[in-house]
Design a protein around this motif. Structure first.
Motif, short mmCIF file in Angstrom:
data_model
loop_
_atom_site.label_atom_id
_atom_site.label_comp_id
_atom_site.label_asym_id
_atom_site.label_seq_id
_atom_site.Cartn_x
_atom_site.Cartn_y
_atom_site.Cartn_z
N PHE A 60 0.84 -1.19 0.00
CA PHE A 60 0.00 0.00 0.00
C PHE A 60 0.88 1.24 0.00
N ARG A 61 0.27 2.34 -0.40
CA ARG A 61 0.95 3.63 -0.37
C ARG A 61 -0.10 4.74 -0.30
N GLN A 62 0.32 5.85 0.29
CA GLN A 62 -0.55 7.02 0.35
C GLN A 62 -0.48 7.76 -0.98
N VAL A 63 -1.63 8.14 -1.51
CA VAL A 63 -1.66 8.84 -2.80
C VAL A 63 -2.26 10.23 -2.69
N ALA A 64 -2.94 10.53 -1.63
CA ALA A 64 -3.53 11.86 -1.46
C ALA A 64 -3.55 12.17 0.03
N PRO A 65 -3.28 13.42 0.43
CA PRO A 65 -3.05 14.57 -0.45
C PRO A 65 -1.69 14.59 -1.15
N GLN A 66 -0.69 13.81 -0.67
CA GLN A 66 0.61 13.75 -1.32
C GLN A 66 1.02 12.30 -1.49
N PRO A 67 1.58 11.94 -2.66
CA PRO A 67 1.98 10.54 -2.88
C PRO A 67 3.20 10.15 -2.06
N HIS A 68 3.25 8.91 -1.63
CA HIS A 68 4.37 8.35 -0.88
C HIS A 68 4.84 7.07 -1.57
N GLY A 69 5.94 6.52 -1.06
CA GLY A 69 6.46 5.27 -1.58
C GLY A 69 5.64 4.07 -1.11
N TRP A 70 5.85 2.93 -1.78
CA TRP A 70 5.13 1.70 -1.44
C TRP A 70 5.68 1.08 -0.18
N ILE A 71 4.78 0.55 0.65
CA ILE A 71 5.11 -0.15 1.89
C ILE A 71 4.40 -1.50 1.86
N PHE A 72 5.01 -2.55 2.41
CA PHE A 72 4.31 -3.83 2.46
C PHE A 72 4.28 -4.36 3.88
N ARG A 73 3.26 -5.14 4.15
CA ARG A 73 3.11 -5.81 5.44
C ARG A 73 2.81 -7.27 5.19
N LYS A 74 3.53 -8.14 5.87
CA LYS A 74 3.32 -9.58 5.71
C LYS A 74 2.04 -10.03 6.39
N VAL A 75 1.41 -11.01 5.79
CA VAL A 75 0.15 -11.54 6.30
C VAL A 75 0.44 -12.84 7.04
N PRO A 76 -0.17 -13.04 8.22
CA PRO A 76 0.04 -14.31 8.93
C PRO A 76 -0.31 -15.51 8.05
N LEU A 77 0.40 -16.59 8.23
CA LEU A 77 0.21 -17.79 7.42
C LEU A 77 -1.24 -18.26 7.50
N ASP A 78 -1.77 -18.65 6.34
CA ASP A 78 -3.13 -19.16 6.19
C ASP A 78 -4.21 -18.10 6.37
N ALA A 79 -3.84 -16.84 6.55
CA ALA A 79 -4.83 -15.77 6.65
C ALA A 79 -5.09 -15.19 5.26
N HIS A 80 -6.32 -14.83 5.01
CA HIS A 80 -6.71 -14.27 3.71
C HIS A 80 -7.27 -12.86 3.87
N TRP A 81 -6.84 -12.19 4.93
CA TRP A 81 -7.23 -10.80 5.14
C TRP A 81 -6.18 -10.15 6.03
N LEU A 82 -6.15 -8.83 6.01
CA LEU A 82 -5.22 -8.09 6.86
C LEU A 82 -5.80 -6.71 7.15
N TRP A 83 -5.82 -6.36 8.43
CA TRP A 83 -6.20 -5.01 8.83
C TRP A 83 -4.95 -4.14 8.79
N VAL A 84 -4.89 -3.24 7.84
CA VAL A 84 -3.73 -2.34 7.69
C VAL A 84 -3.99 -1.15 8.61
N ALA A 85 -3.36 -1.19 9.78
CA ALA A 85 -3.58 -0.16 10.79
C ALA A 85 -2.54 0.95 10.66
N GLY A 86 -2.73 2.00 11.48
CA GLY A 86 -1.77 3.09 11.51
C GLY A 86 -1.90 4.07 10.37
N LEU A 87 -3.04 4.08 9.68
CA LEU A 87 -3.24 5.01 8.57
C LEU A 87 -3.83 6.32 9.07
N TRP A 88 -3.64 7.38 8.27
CA TRP A 88 -4.17 8.68 8.64
C TRP A 88 -5.63 8.79 8.24
#
Length: 600
Positions: free
Chosen positions: A360-388
């Motif tokens: 994921f990356r922030q695109v507005a109001p200003q673009p940022h670089g890409w960041i990735f977060r690993k998903v726990p094994l056998d999980a098919h979803w992820l709550w991406v926390a810490g966003l503005w």
């Protein structure tokens, strides 16, 4: 529309409405005088009298009017039926006349004369106008030619049509078989459709015979149809059917049988949705031959056996192992105020354990670089926390295994929600008596490094917060300054404030997506403040923070160097694990995701 100046009449834009007789009158004390002139506007004809829809009985005459006016007045009228000149229709040209006034006369109407009739008036200028009317000729029902033979499939549903023309609509249809009346309603599994066709639930040998139908309406019938001979044929039937699924390693040869019988002998074909990149062919007995098996062969295959009686289909799914994972599908995003839930359906793993990461990356109001977060094994979803809050982001999901990486999923966008005014506690037998309360005793001190805020934790009767929000009043609303102050922290040093300014600040508690009301506010002024580096004997809290920050920075540098060495060794062995489309992007130093990993 008109204007007169100095005895001159001016018409800005002429049209058919401008034509006519114009009279000019000049008057004085000595008397008056008049003069008239006619204005002719050159243009295409204008329809004055259009034809009207008509309904007549068969053998009666029909007449349609069509009167036009134009300048030049050499108007030519042309009549057509379904865009074919009536003078060119073989069974009609001797029964129609186009009069000089533009009207059409049709003598001795037949059932086939029903339809749309159009009048076109032309004088050679511009686009000729065209008007149309519908002629409905009432007649007794009659049949169209029946095929000499009708083929039905044994053991399947059957339909024997009765092609007919009827105005007014059909009232009923009677049938005969082998020269005798056929009581369709009394035949088990037989029925009549609205158009009079015979519907048969299961065709068997009793269906054979010679059939004829007679349609009726309120005016009667013109007779029965020509006979049709019903013959039976065997529809395709699978004698060798493929299994529900197959697994094959990449590079091997695979044969999937699919054989059918029928009368006439059916043709067997294979197809696969999408483009098939690997080599395959169908053998004479219908067997599908794949060789060598490639990644493109993976997926659903369909076998079709067909003849001129019917067709049957069956399918099988091929899973090709020994490949990199297939991309996830059905990616969905659910945005909150401080995070986004990303969920997906995993693609085929290629026969090896796969794991996922969310980019994921922030695109507005200003673009940022890409960041990735690993998903726990056998999980098919992820709550991406810490966003503005109230910020837009892009997301993509990547699957990886020891065989390599899948293509990235399509990039989707989601915007986090604004920070709510306040939310109610969850409905829970224990927690429904508790509320999420804001911090208390918010105070501020001016120091040489900035403004030091300190506060006390919420009262014990409050739900335990997970973080604090810091907000500043901007004249028309509260603006978020910090969205993730740790709940264990009870002070915060604000630096980088605008000099000689005033701030109204408050804190709010956060527990997941639940937000409390605001705390009591505190007024802060930077009027006359001089920003200096820290001095010996300065504020104890600031000095402790600086020392702790230095220790953390030193530890981070050492850990970063160690991680970099290990990462370089792994990258040298597995370069393919670096996603190509993101490999050149870097996360900015001021990234707001301290708990995230950055793309290298």
């Amino acid at each position: 529309m008109y204007s007169v100046s100095g005895g001159v009449l001016e018409i800005p834009s002429t049209g058919v409405w401008s034509r006519g007789l114009y009279t000019c009158e000049a008057a004085s004390d000595q008397g008056s005088i008049k003069h008239s002139t006619s204005l002719h506007v050159i243009g295409p004809p204008v329809i004055l009298q259009a034809p009207q829809n008509a309904t007549i009985n068969m053998t009666q005459d029909a007449e349609f009017e069509c009167e036009a006016e134009a300048y030049p007045s050499n108007v030519t009228y042309t009549w057509s039926k379904h865009r074919v000149n009536v003078q060119h229709i073989r069974d009609m040209h001797h029964r129609v006349s186009v009069r000089s006034d533009g009207s059409l006369l049709l003598r001795g109407a037949t059932a086939l004369d029903s339809g749309w009739y159009a009048c076109t008036a032309s004088n050679g200028v511009g686009e000729p106008p065209r008007v149309a009317a519908y002629l409905s000729v009432l007649h007794a029902a009659y049949t169209l030619p029946m095929p000499h033979t009708t083929v039905l499939a044994s053991g399947l549903r059957g339909r024997i049509p009765c092609p007919s023309v009827s105005t007014p609509p059909l009232s009923h249809v009677s049938w005969s078989k082998d020269g005798h009346p056929l009581p369709v309603a009394q035949m088990p599994g037989w029925s009549l459709a609205e158009d009079g066709a015979i519907l048969i639930a299961v065709v068997d040998n009793t269906t054979r015979g010679v059939y004829s139908c007679t349609p009726y309406n309120s005016l009667g019938t013109l007779g029965n149809s020509t006979p049709t001979h019903i013959i039976l044929k065997d529809p395709p039937k699978f004698v060798v059917r493929p299994a529900g699924s197959y697994r094959s390693a990449i590079g091997q040869e695979l044969r999937i049988g699919c054989t059918a019988t029928g009368d006439p002998r059916p043709r067997v074909s294979w197809s696969k949705p999408g483009k098939v990149g690997g080599h395959y062919r169908v053998l004479g007995d219908g067997t599908l031959l794949l060789g060598p098996v490639s990644r493109q062969h993976h997926g659903l295959w369909e076998c079709v056996a067909s003849n001129n009686v019917s067709q049957v289909t069956t399918n099988t799914r091929l899973r090709v192992t020994g490949t990199s994972p297939h991309p996830p599908t059905m990616v969905t995003l659910g945005a909150g105020s401080f995070g986004v839930n990303v969920s997906w359906s995993p693609g085929f793993d290629g026969g090896h354990q796969q794991h996922f990461s969310v980019w994921f990356r922030q695109v507005a109001p200003q673009p940022h670089g890409w960041i990735f977060r690993k998903v726990p094994l056998d999980a098919h979803w992820l709550w991406v926390a810490g966003l503005w809050p109230d910020t837009c982001y892009q997301f993509s999901v990547l699957a990886q295994s020891e065989r390599g990486s899948s293509p990235f999923t399509e990039i989707l966008s989601a915007c986090t929600q604004s920070v709510p005014m306040a939310t109610s506690p969850p409905r829970h037998p224990v927690m429904e008596r508790l509320h999420l309360l804001p911090p208390s005793s918010l105070m501020a001190n001016r120091t040489q490094r900035g403004i030091l805020l300190f506060w006390a934790a919420p009262r014990p009767s409050s739900l335990t917060p997970t973080a604090y929000l810091l907000e500043s009043w901007q004249g028309n609303g509260w603006r978020l300054m910090h969205s993730a102050i740790p709940a264990t922290q009870e002070e915060l040093l604000l630096t980088g404030l605008v000099k000689d300014s005033h701030y109204l600040l408050r804190l709010r508690s956060r527990r997941g997506e639940q937000v409390s009301v605001g705390s009591l506010t505190v007024n802060v002024s930077t009027q006359g403040m001089v920003w200096l580096p820290p001095q010996e004997g300065g504020d104890g809290s600031v000095r402790a923070g600086v020392i702790a920050g230095g220790c953390f920075l030193l530890t981070a540098v050492m850990v970063s160097a160690l991680v970099s060495c290990v990462s370089n060794l792994r990258r040298a062995r597995r370069r393919k694990e670096v996603p190509i489309m993101f490999s050149h992007l870097q996360t900015s130093p001021e990234s707001r995701y301290p708990d995230s990993q950055t793309a290298s």
